[in-house]
Design a protein around this motif. Structure first.
Motif, PDB file in Angstrom:
ATOM      1  N   GLU A 107       0.799  -1.224   0.000  1.00 52.46           N
ATOM      2  CA  GLU A 107       0.000   0.000   0.000  1.00 52.46           C
ATOM      3  C   GLU A 107       0.831   1.273   0.000  1.00 52.46           C
ATOM      4  N   THR A 146      -7.235  -5.680  -1.345  1.00 57.56           N
ATOM      5  CA  THR A 146      -7.143  -6.055   0.065  1.00 57.56           C
ATOM      6  C   THR A 146      -7.871  -7.380   0.218  1.00 57.56           C
ATOM      7  N   SER A 162      -3.023  -3.652   2.166  1.00 56.58           N
ATOM      8  CA  SER A 162      -3.318  -3.804   0.744  1.00 56.58           C
ATOM      9  C   SER A 162      -2.063  -4.195  -0.015  1.00 56.58           C
ATOM     10  N   ASN A 168      -7.163  -9.438   5.902  1.00 51.50           N
ATOM     11  CA  ASN A 168      -5.886  -8.722   6.012  1.00 51.50           C
ATOM     12  C   ASN A 168      -6.160  -7.260   6.344  1.00 51.50           C
ATOM     13  N   ASN A 169      -5.249  -6.653   7.095  1.00 52.68           N
ATOM     14  CA  ASN A 169      -5.389  -5.233   7.398  1.00 52.68           C
ATOM     15  C   ASN A 169      -4.397  -4.402   6.579  1.00 52.68           C
TER      16      ASN A 169
END
Length: 89
Positions: free
Chosen positions: A23, A39, A46, A43-44
């Motif tokens: 990200e 994403t 990208s 998952n937290n």
């Protein structure tokens, strides 16, 4: 100043998709590669993915001045670390 990039491909599929950044990657490079930001559920973070195989992605990055520094296999994942010398502005 230097530029670094991590490229990897999961499961040994030589046809893609190829992960080309996270990200925080340079949006102009991601656009040049035709990457889409995704994403995965759970998952937290990208990642940027390209539908092309790693060979084509690495060829495009070479045209931008990136060079492969090292490559390894981790389980069923292939990982390439690239580096590009850039000038201070």
């Amino acid at each position: 100043m230097a530029g670094r990039l991590l490229v990897f491909e999961r499961f040994g599929t030589e046809t893609g998709p190829t992960m080309v950044g996270d990200e925080f990657s340079d949006p102009s490079i991601m656009s040049y590669l035709g990457a889409r930001k995704t994403t995965i559920l759970g998952n937290n973070f990208s990642e940027y993915h390209v539908d092309e195989p790693p060979r084509l992605v690495l060829d495009k990055l070479e045209k931008l001045g990136y060079k492969v520094v090292t490559m390894t296999g981790v389980g069923q994942t292939l990982v390439w670390c690239l580096h590009k010398e850039t000038s201070d502005l």
